[in-house]
Design a protein around this motif. Structure first.
Motif, PDB file in Angstrom:
ATOM      1  N   SER A 185      -4.636 -22.846  -4.305  1.00 25.66           N
ATOM      2  CA  SER A 185      -4.259 -23.592  -4.857  1.00 25.66           C
ATOM      3  C   SER A 185      -2.404 -23.979  -4.344  1.00 25.66           C
ATOM      4  CB  SER A 185      -3.427 -22.610  -6.525  1.00 25.66           C
ATOM      5  OG  SER A 185      -2.006 -21.896  -5.926  1.00 25.66           O
ATOM      6  N   ALA A 186      -2.219 -24.728  -5.120  1.00 26.29           N
ATOM      7  CA  ALA A 186      -1.176 -25.515  -4.229  1.00 26.29           C
ATOM      8  C   ALA A 186      -0.158 -24.646  -3.615  1.00 26.29           C
ATOM      9  CB  ALA A 186      -0.255 -26.205  -5.220  1.00 26.29           C
ATOM     10  N   ALA A 187      -0.169 -24.731  -2.215  1.00 25.24           N
ATOM     11  CA  ALA A 187       1.177 -24.271  -2.141  1.00 25.24           C
ATOM     12  C   ALA A 187       2.748 -23.827  -2.516  1.00 25.24           C
ATOM     13  CB  ALA A 187       1.406 -25.069  -0.410  1.00 25.24           C
ATOM     14  N   ARG A 188       3.274 -22.942  -1.707  1.00 25.24           N
ATOM     15  CA  ARG A 188       4.642 -22.994  -2.750  1.00 25.24           C
ATOM     16  C   ARG A 188       5.540 -24.258  -2.807  1.00 25.24           C
ATOM     17  NH1 ARG A 188       5.873 -18.715  -5.827  1.00 25.24           N
ATOM     18  NH2 ARG A 188       8.679 -18.713  -5.286  1.00 25.24           N
ATOM     19  N   GLN A 189       5.483 -25.245  -2.070  1.00 26.09           N
ATOM     20  CA  GLN A 189       7.217 -26.592  -2.161  1.00 26.09           C
ATOM     21  C   GLN A 189       6.112 -27.278  -2.664  1.00 26.09           C
ATOM     22  OE1 GLN A 189       5.159 -25.398   0.857  1.00 26.09           O
ATOM     23  NE2 GLN A 189       4.883 -26.533   2.428  1.00 26.09           N
ATOM     24  N   ASP A 190       4.564 -27.300  -2.969  1.00 21.57           N
ATOM     25  CA  ASP A 190       4.069 -28.525  -3.724  1.00 21.57           C
ATOM     26  C   ASP A 190       3.870 -27.872  -4.979  1.00 21.57           C
ATOM     27  OD1 ASP A 190       3.570 -30.159  -0.948  1.00 21.57           O
ATOM     28  OD2 ASP A 190       1.789 -28.755  -0.424  1.00 21.57           O
ATOM     29  N   GLY A 249       0.775  -1.093   0.260  1.00 24.33           N
ATOM     30  CA  GLY A 249      -0.174  -0.051   0.094  1.00 24.33           C
ATOM     31  C   GLY A 249       0.908   0.901   0.498  1.00 24.33           C
ATOM     32  N   PRO A 250      -0.261   2.135   0.209  1.00 28.66           N
ATOM     33  CA  PRO A 250       1.042   3.984  -0.008  1.00 28.66           C
ATOM     34  C   PRO A 250       2.514   3.442   1.261  1.00 28.66           C
ATOM     35  CG  PRO A 250      -1.210   3.944   0.562  1.00 28.66           C
ATOM     36  CD  PRO A 250      -0.826   2.153   0.376  1.00 28.66           C
ATOM     37  N   GLY A 251       3.687   3.876   1.130  1.00 25.15           N
ATOM     38  CA  GLY A 251       4.376   3.976   1.326  1.00 25.15           C
ATOM     39  C   GLY A 251       5.057   2.763   2.157  1.00 25.15           C
ATOM     40  N   GLU A 252       4.595   1.007   1.330  1.00 23.94           N
ATOM     41  CA  GLU A 252       5.641   0.442   1.964  1.00 23.94           C
ATOM     42  C   GLU A 252       5.486  -0.152   0.846  1.00 23.94           C
ATOM     43  OE1 GLU A 252       1.229  -1.557   4.391  1.00 23.94           O
ATOM     44  OE2 GLU A 252       1.152  -2.701   2.030  1.00 23.94           O
ATOM     45  N   THR A 253       7.070  -1.095   1.166  1.00 22.25           N
ATOM     46  CA  THR A 253       7.625  -2.181   0.008  1.00 22.25           C
ATOM     47  C   THR A 253       7.248  -3.391  -0.449  1.00 22.25           C
ATOM     48  OG1 THR A 253       9.358  -2.222   1.952  1.00 22.25           O
ATOM     49  CG2 THR A 253       9.528  -0.196   0.895  1.00 22.25           C
ATOM     50  N   ALA A 254       7.074  -3.555  -1.316  1.00 25.79           N
ATOM     51  CA  ALA A 254       7.955  -4.784  -1.816  1.00 25.79           C
ATOM     52  C   ALA A 254       8.435  -5.768  -0.968  1.00 25.79           C
ATOM     53  CB  ALA A 254       7.404  -4.933  -3.700  1.00 25.79           C
ATOM     54  N   PRO A 255       7.551  -6.821  -0.668  1.00 28.55           N
ATOM     55  CA  PRO A 255       8.959  -8.032   0.329  1.00 28.55           C
ATOM     56  C   PRO A 255      10.218  -8.459  -0.468  1.00 28.55           C
ATOM     57  CG  PRO A 255       6.645  -9.278  -0.717  1.00 28.55           C
ATOM     58  CD  PRO A 255       6.603  -7.666  -0.716  1.00 28.55           C
ATOM     59  N   ASP A 256      11.008  -9.213   0.110  1.00 32.64           N
ATOM     60  CA  ASP A 256      11.525  -9.826  -0.455  1.00 32.64           C
ATOM     61  C   ASP A 256      12.012 -10.821   0.090  1.00 32.64           C
ATOM     62  OD1 ASP A 256      14.362 -10.275  -1.891  1.00 32.64           O
ATOM     63  OD2 ASP A 256      15.637  -8.505   0.101  1.00 32.64           O
ATOM     64  N   PRO A 257      11.472 -11.614  -0.548  1.00 28.72           N
ATOM     65  CA  PRO A 257      11.842 -12.051  -2.635  1.00 28.72           C
ATOM     66  C   PRO A 257      10.130 -11.806  -1.950  1.00 28.72           C
ATOM     67  CG  PRO A 257      11.685 -14.081  -0.763  1.00 28.72           C
ATOM     68  CD  PRO A 257      12.407 -13.120   0.306  1.00 28.72           C
ATOM     69  N   LYS A 258       9.707 -11.643  -3.643  1.00 28.65           N
ATOM     70  CA  LYS A 258       8.116 -10.876  -3.540  1.00 28.65           C
ATOM     71  C   LYS A 258       7.232 -12.409  -3.657  1.00 28.65           C
ATOM     72  CE  LYS A 258       8.546 -12.270  -8.278  1.00 28.65           C
ATOM     73  NZ  LYS A 258       6.939 -12.690  -8.573  1.00 28.65           N
ATOM     74  N   ASP A 259       8.119 -13.387  -3.542  1.00 26.69           N
ATOM     75  CA  ASP A 259       7.119 -14.625  -3.143  1.00 26.69           C
ATOM     76  C   ASP A 259       7.604 -15.362  -1.855  1.00 26.69           C
ATOM     77  OD1 ASP A 259       5.276 -14.620  -5.377  1.00 26.69           O
ATOM     78  OD2 ASP A 259       7.001 -14.464  -6.536  1.00 26.69           O
ATOM     79  N   PRO A 260       6.335 -16.051  -0.822  1.00 27.94           N
ATOM     80  CA  PRO A 260       7.231 -17.171  -0.017  1.00 27.94           C
ATOM     81  C   PRO A 260       7.964 -18.110  -0.809  1.00 27.94           C
ATOM     82  CG  PRO A 260       4.590 -16.639   0.144  1.00 27.94           C
ATOM     83  CD  PRO A 260       5.650 -15.929  -1.127  1.00 27.94           C
ATOM     84  N   THR A 261       8.848 -18.412   0.438  1.00 32.35           N
ATOM     85  CA  THR A 261      10.308 -19.600  -0.597  1.00 32.35           C
ATOM     86  C   THR A 261       9.055 -20.886   0.099  1.00 32.35           C
ATOM     87  OG1 THR A 261      10.902 -19.617   1.865  1.00 32.35           O
ATOM     88  CG2 THR A 261      11.770 -18.607   0.650  1.00 32.35           C
ATOM     89  N   SER A 262       8.234 -21.606   1.209  1.00 32.53           N
ATOM     90  CA  SER A 262       7.161 -21.899   1.102  1.00 32.53           C
ATOM     91  C   SER A 262       5.895 -21.525   1.764  1.00 32.53           C
ATOM     92  CB  SER A 262       7.460 -23.078   2.053  1.00 32.53           C
ATOM     93  OG  SER A 262       7.835 -22.624   3.105  1.00 32.53           O
ATOM     94  N   GLY A 263       4.993 -22.380   2.104  1.00 36.19           N
ATOM     95  CA  GLY A 263       3.724 -21.975   2.469  1.00 36.19           C
ATOM     96  C   GLY A 263       2.960 -21.270   1.418  1.00 36.19           C
ATOM     97  N   ARG A 264       1.861 -20.824   1.989  1.00 32.75           N
ATOM     98  CA  ARG A 264       0.862 -20.130   0.947  1.00 32.75           C
ATOM     99  C   ARG A 264       1.379 -19.272  -0.645  1.00 32.75           C
ATOM    100  NH1 ARG A 264       1.471 -15.355   0.867  1.00 32.75           N
ATOM    101  NH2 ARG A 264       0.266 -14.509   2.516  1.00 32.75           N
TER     102      ARG A 264
END
Length: 492
Positions: A271-276, A232-247
């Motif tokens: 849909s499938a979790a990242r590791q799946d 949102g406003p003033g927030e930064t994108a996560p690093d990495p943009k996708d989780p390494t595991s989980g939803r």
């Protein structure tokens, strides 16, 4: 919740009425034949509808019909109300500080007979839906919640409350997706960020939160991180943009429903979790369904977990695509309806024609229960989209083709060009059942299906500012009503 189930009957009862004429519209699962009699009504709420807070109305990410209010009139019409759950607000460019809420809708239904054509000029007037009230959802301390991306924020566990997604403004972040309204007025609401199941009081106050198995919690750098990469406003994108595991980002607990006997709550990851296999669009097929014992509403107990293969189809370029699930309706502890669809196609989108929108039936009765195994921790159940050889997935059968052209045409609707307001919109995400209340048809129900219009209007107002939705479309909230036969269910 809504419909008590005769569990033994569902397991053994065979629908005895003639179904030969409807062979293409029926499916038999576990000895029970379900019949789709087709659409019987369509209705809309205008895209620029505003709620009592003066903000653009949010449509159907989740739905629950109030069966106590549902009544059949002497003339064959119906009246009642339902609860419609919007998600996190208009967010074409990042998320906003939209306050999560729940809408009450008064409904009048005048269905046509199955297979009949509505009178000319009244093709989409079978459902009259009117916004009656809106209630804000607050956290366990009574403070506002928010649709903002939680970014890297967490609220530490306190009392019975686990680690929670928290936005930079200090509010609990919710991306609501499904609702189960209980007889005492309290409700379960599932969300994308956690992905959690929250219990709220009848007046919208958060009472408890249930975490999924550790395997589904989004992880970055070895820690839980609820960011969805929609800053949102003033927030930064996560690093990495996708989780390494989980939803995966924006692929949380999209579907949730209580079994009709009120004993079990079923929740399904979109849909499938990242590791799946969820790290690729073509391998994210194998998602998970979790079955919770609901005897203690404040402390749901996970008792079963299954792999559910999502539908796979070919796009117009021959590429394999997975249809993510958008909602479920439980028929028993082992069977549920599942709405699955493609994305990026329909009114309000660049793509015109949807290639897959379907309501399927899922049967987990012969599937492997992976609850309490290493698959709930750090062992992938479907690495790169291939299910572990020790695991048998659920069986999935198509029940209703939402894109059926002939059935759509009866109501002045279509799938594909021209990409106008009568072309179905992209996101169909809400379902609920109500009895037909006809002694001659004791196993017949109306299956209500509603869209999530993503708040797309050219006359919008949210979080203190006017806006015009991207693409120039005004996407109404739409209700489609199908008449279905489901033996083994009986109305309260």
């Amino acid at each position: 919740m809504t419909l008590p189930l005769l569990s033994a009957a569902l397991a053994t009862f065979v629908f005895a009425a003639p179904v030969a004429a409807l062979a293409d519209n029926s499916v038999t699962v576990g000895g029970v034949t379900l019949v789709n009699k087709g659409r019987v009504a369509i209705g809309r709420i205008p895209a620029n509808q505003r709620d009592k807070f003066g903000e653009t109305f949010g449509s159907g990410s989740g739905m629950s019909i109030d069966t106590k209010s549902w009544a059949r009139n002497a003339d064959g019409s119906y009246k009642g109300s339902l609860w419609l759950l919007p998600d996190r607000g208009y967010n074409a460019v990042g998320t906003t500080d939209y306050r999560p809420r729940l809408n009450t809708i008064d409904i009048e239904l005048t269905p046509v007979a199955p297979g009949a054509t509505p009178p000319a000029g009244k093709e989409q007037s079978g459902v009259v839906a009117m916004l009656a009230d809106t209630m804000l959802l607050t956290d366990n301390k009574g403070a506002d919640t928010t649709g903002l991306d939680p970014a890297n924020g967490t609220r530490q566990p306190e009392g019975d409350m686990p680690l929670l997604p928290e936005a930079p403004n200090g509010k609990i972040a919710l991306d609501d997706e499904a609702i189960v309204r209980l007889s005492d007025g309290t409700m379960f609401i599932s969300d994308e960020y956690g992905p959690y199941i929250y219990r709220f009081s009848a007046d919208g106050h958060m009472m408890s939160a249930t975490q999924p198995p550790a395997a589904l919690l989004p992880m970055r750098h070895g820690a839980v991180n609820f960011a969805s990469n929609n800053p949102g406003p003033g927030e930064t994108a996560p690093d990495p943009k996708d989780p390494t595991s989980g939803r995966q980002n924006n692929q949380g607990l999209e579907g949730m429903s209580m079994t009709p006997d009120g004993k079990f709550l079923i929740a399904v990851l979109q849909s499938a979790a990242r590791q799946d296999g969820g790290d690729s669009g073509s391998t994210r097929q194998n998602t998970r369904a979790m079955v919770y014992d609901a005897a203690d509403l404040a402390h749901l107990k996970l008792v079963h977990e299954y792999v559910v293969p999502l539908p796979v189809f070919k796009d117009d370029k021959g590429k394999t695509v997975v249809a993510a699930q958008s909602e479920i309706v439980a028929l028993s502890p082992t069977n549920f309806l599942m709405l699955a669809r493609d994305s990026g196609n329909g009114y309000g989108q660049k793509g015109e024609k949807s290639l897959y929108r379907s309501i399927d039936i899922v049967d987990v009765s012969a599937a492997t229960d992976i609850h309490g195994t290493a698959f709930d921790a750090d062992k992938p159940v479907a690495p790169k989209g291939v299910v572990d050889s020790s695991v048998k997935p659920a069986a999935v059968s198509q029940f209703i083709d939402i894109n059926d052209s002939a059935d759509l045409a009866r109501f002045g609707l279509h799938n594909g060009a021209p990409n106008d307001r009568n072309n179905l919109s992209e996101k169909w995400e809400a379902m609920s059942l109500a009895s037909v209340q006809d002694p001659k048809l004791p196993d017949d129900y109306f299956l209500f299906v509603a869209n999530d219009n993503d708040f797309l209007t050219q006359d919008g107002f949210q979080v203190g500012a006017a806006y015009k939705g991207d693409g120039g479309a005004d996407v109404d909230t739409m209700f489609q009503v199908f008449q279905v036969t489901i033996p083994g269910l009986s109305a309260k």
